[in-house]
Design a protein around this motif. Sequence first.
Motif, short mmCIF file in Angstrom:
data_model
loop_
_atom_site.label_atom_id
_atom_site.label_comp_id
_atom_site.label_asym_id
_atom_site.label_seq_id
_atom_site.Cartn_x
_atom_site.Cartn_y
_atom_site.Cartn_z
N LEU A 63 -4.61 0.58 -5.30
CA LEU A 63 -4.76 -0.64 -4.51
C LEU A 63 -5.36 -0.27 -3.16
N THR A 64 -6.20 -1.17 -2.63
CA THR A 64 -6.77 -0.99 -1.30
C THR A 64 -6.59 -2.34 -0.59
N SER A 100 4.43 0.21 -7.25
CA SER A 100 3.52 -0.87 -6.85
C SER A 100 4.03 -2.21 -7.39
N ASN A 101 4.37 -2.21 -8.68
CA ASN A 101 4.84 -3.45 -9.29
C ASN A 101 6.12 -3.95 -8.64
N ASN A 150 -2.66 -5.32 -10.50
CA ASN A 150 -3.13 -6.69 -10.30
C ASN A 150 -2.67 -7.63 -11.42
N VAL A 151 -2.46 -7.05 -12.62
CA VAL A 151 -1.97 -7.87 -13.74
C VAL A 151 -0.60 -8.47 -13.40
N THR A 152 0.18 -7.73 -12.61
CA THR A 152 1.51 -8.19 -12.22
C THR A 152 1.44 -9.53 -11.50
N LEU A 180 0.82 -1.21 0.00
CA LEU A 180 0.00 0.00 0.00
C LEU A 180 0.86 1.26 0.00
N SER A 181 1.98 1.23 0.73
CA SER A 181 2.78 2.45 0.74
C SER A 181 3.48 2.67 -0.59
N ALA A 182 3.87 1.56 -1.25
CA ALA A 182 4.44 1.71 -2.60
C ALA A 182 3.38 2.25 -3.57
#
Lengths: 415, 415
Positions: free
Chosen positions: A70-71, A153-154, A126-128, A45-47
Amino acid sequence: MTALEIQGKAAKAASRRLAVCSTQEKNAALLAIARALESQKDRILSANNVDMENAVKSGMKKSMQDRLALTPARIDGIVDGVRQVAALPDPIGEAVSMVRRPNGLIIAQIRVPIGVIAMIYEARPNVTVDSAVLCLKSGNAAILRGGKEAFESNKALVDIMREAIAEAGLPADCVSLVQDTSRESATELMRLNRYVNLLIPRGGAGLIRSVVENATVPVIETGVGNCHVYVDDSADLDMAVSIVRNAKCSRPSVCNAMETLLVARSIAGRFLPMLKPALDEYSVELRGDEETQAILGSCVVPATEEDWATEYGDYILAVKVVSGIDEAMEHIARYGTGHSEAIVTSDYANSQRFLQEVDAAAVYVNASTRFTDGGEFGLGAEIGISTQKMHARGPMGLRELTSTKYIVYGSGQIR
Amino acid sequence: MTALEIQGKAAKAASRRLAVCSTQEKNAALLAIARALESQKDRILSANNVDMENAVKSGMKKSMQDRLALTPARIDGIVDGVRQVAALPDPIGEAVSMVRRPNGLIIAQIRVPIGVIAMIYEARPNVTVDSAVLCLKSGNAAILRGGKEAFESNKALVDIMREAIAEAGLPADCVSLVQDTSRESATELMRLNRYVNLLIPRGGAGLIRSVVENATVPVIETGVGNCHVYVDDSADLDMAVSIVRNAKCSRPSVCNAMETLLVARSIAGRFLPMLKPALDEYSVELRGDEETQAILGSCVVPATEEDWATEYGDYILAVKVVSGIDEAMEHIARYGTGHSEAIVTSDYANSQRFLQEVDAAAVYVNASTRFTDGGEFGLGAEIGISTQKMHARGPMGLRELTSTKYIVYGSGQIR
C-alpha cells in the motif's frame, strides 16, 4: 461456540439491522469509512509495513509483493472507490416486477439483501475495503478472510471501518475480519451454513477449487479465465492485431486477459507474421502448434496439451491454427473456463453463431476480452466476475449481491 | 466411466444441442411428448400397477400410496400440463438488458439455458414429467432420479418421453432417468460437477438436508415450509378466521400450508373462540401454549418447543399468544424456514413493518399463505419453490431455470 461461530452470529445479527436501514444511513456509514481511511493513512501504512517486512523475509515473489504493498496514492484510490460506491444507486427495495392478479392480490418481487456474505481471498488488501463497502451498500454483512500475508494490513483496514460504521450508528459487526488465517478457519467458514448465506472466493484456481469441493454454503465461483480470441477467415487483420495485442498485453495478470489465440488456416500464413512484431514489443513468448511453428519458425516454443488448458497470467500466448469457426468453438468448449471469448470476423453468420453457441459469461465480436469488468460494463463497481451460471454470471455489481422476496398485498384472499 | 458419468456426458452433449435449438423445435418435442403419453396410457398404468403392488406389499402408508398412484384422469392432467408448458413463452434469448456504452460497445445480457439440471425427488411420478418438460422448454437437459418406489412408473414415463423427443428430431438424452435408485447413486449425482450444472431436490426435510450437506454441484433448496399466520391486534377477525382456516385446512400436506398461528394477546380471548369452530370442521388438533390452553380449555394439547419447529403437513396447528408484532416477528425469525409468512392486520404501519422485516420467500398481508405457487403467481408452471436466497427465491418458473450471458457487439474496441 467457536470464535468463528461467535463472529458469524454477530454478523447475522448485524445483517438483520442492515437489511432494514435506509439508503441514507448506509451512505453515511460509507462516507464515514472514506473519511476514516483518509485520516488514518499512517496507521494503515505502518500495518502494511509489517506485512511487507514479513513478505521480504519470507522471500515472497516481487509480483506478489507489489499486490500487497500500500502507498498513500493507493489508499487514495481505495478511498475514491468507497465514495463511488456511496454514490451508486441502492439496489435494495427496487421492484423487479409488480403485478395485479385476477383475484386482486398485488404481488411485487423486490430486491432484498442476501444476509451475510463471506469472502475468502488472497494477498490484496484493497479487496478488503472493496468487498466490505459493496456488501454494506447492498445491505449485507461481510465476513472477510484475507490471506495471512496481508493480515496486519487487513486488520488495520477492518478496525478503521468498524470504528467508522459504529460512529455512523450502525453495528460494527456489519464488517468483520477472520482473525485466524489458518487453513482450518477457511474450511470452517465454508461450512458455516447457520450464519453465512453466500461465500465468494477471489483468488487463483487452487483456492476456487478448494472452496467448490469443501463448501456447504452457497458459493459463487469467480475469476478463473482461460480466454480465447479466434481470428476468423474473414477478419479485418489490422483489427485482429490490435485486439490480440490488447487482449494479451494490456494487463496479462488479470482474468480477462487472453491466453490462447486461435487462427483460421486460410489466413494464418498472412496474419501470424503481421501479429508477431506487435507481440514482440512486449516480449511475448509464443507456444504454438506445428502449423504455427512452420509459419513463424523457431521462435515458437512447441505447445503441449497442457498449454491449451493453462491460464498463464503472464506474457505467454498459446497459438493454434484451426480449420475454421467449428474447430475454434470446439477448442473453446473443451478448454475454456467460461469467462470471456472473442471472435474477430467480418462475416455476419459467423458472428451470430459465435455469440449464440459459445458458452461463456461474456462473448465478444470484434472487441477485446479485456472489457469483461464491472466498470466497463457500466455496473459502477464489481465484487468479482462470476464464471458459473447460477445467481450471477459475469461481472457482479451491487444487484448481484441481492436476493429477492415476494411481497403480497391482499384484502382477505383465500385459495 | 461409471454408468452415471456416461449418462451425465450424454446429457451434456444433448444440452449443447438443446441450447441452440429454436422455440419451434422445443415445442414440437413437447407436443410429441403430450401425444405419446396420451396414446400410451396403458403402458404407463401397467407400469404404475407394478409399483402400486410393491407399495402394498411393503406396507406403504395410504397417503404415500395416494401420491404414487396414477389413474387415466391423472395422466390426462399430466398431459394437460405438458401442453400448457408448450404454450408458455420461451425465456431463452430474452434480453434482460441491452446498453450502448460510451465507447460504442453494445452489451446485451440475454437469457441462456443453465445446461444440465438434475432432480432428486421422492415418490410422485407426475414430478418426472413436470420437471422434464420445464427443463426442455427452458433449453436444459434433465437427469431425473426419482424414488425407488416409483421406479417402474418413472421408467415408463421417461422411455415414452425419450421416444417422443427423438421422433421430434432432438436428442433422446435431453431427458434421462437414473436407473440405479440406491443412496449411492444419489450421492454420486450430487457430486457430478463435470456434467451437472444444477441440482434441485424436491422432497422432505431429510432429503433437502442430505443434498445440502453432500452436494458439490450448485443446489437450489426447495420446499420446506414452516409457515406462520400472525393475527394482529387490529385484525378484522372474520377475515382472520377465513385466512387461518384456508391456510391450515385447504391442503395441509403442501409446503405453503400454515403450521403455527400467532395471536396478539389483546384479541386472543375473542379470536380463538371464534376460530375454534372453523377448525373443528376439519378436526384440527390444536397444540397451544399456556395462554391458548387457558382460553380454549382442555381440547388444546400443551405445545412443546418441538412444536414450534415442526412442519406437520397434517391437520395439526400450533398456537401461541404473543404480545404483538415484535414478538411475532421474533418467533418467525427463530422458527420459520423462510417460505411463506402472513400477517392479518388493519394497521398500516404494522403491515409495512411485517412486509419489510420478515425474511421469507413470500410475505403476505391479509391473504392466505397458500398462494405461494407458480400458477397463482402467474409464472405459468413451477418446478419447485426455492427457500434459499441465491439464484431464485419463491416459486420457480421457466425464467428461474435460465442463466444469462453477456453478448458484446464491437467494431474493433480495445481497452
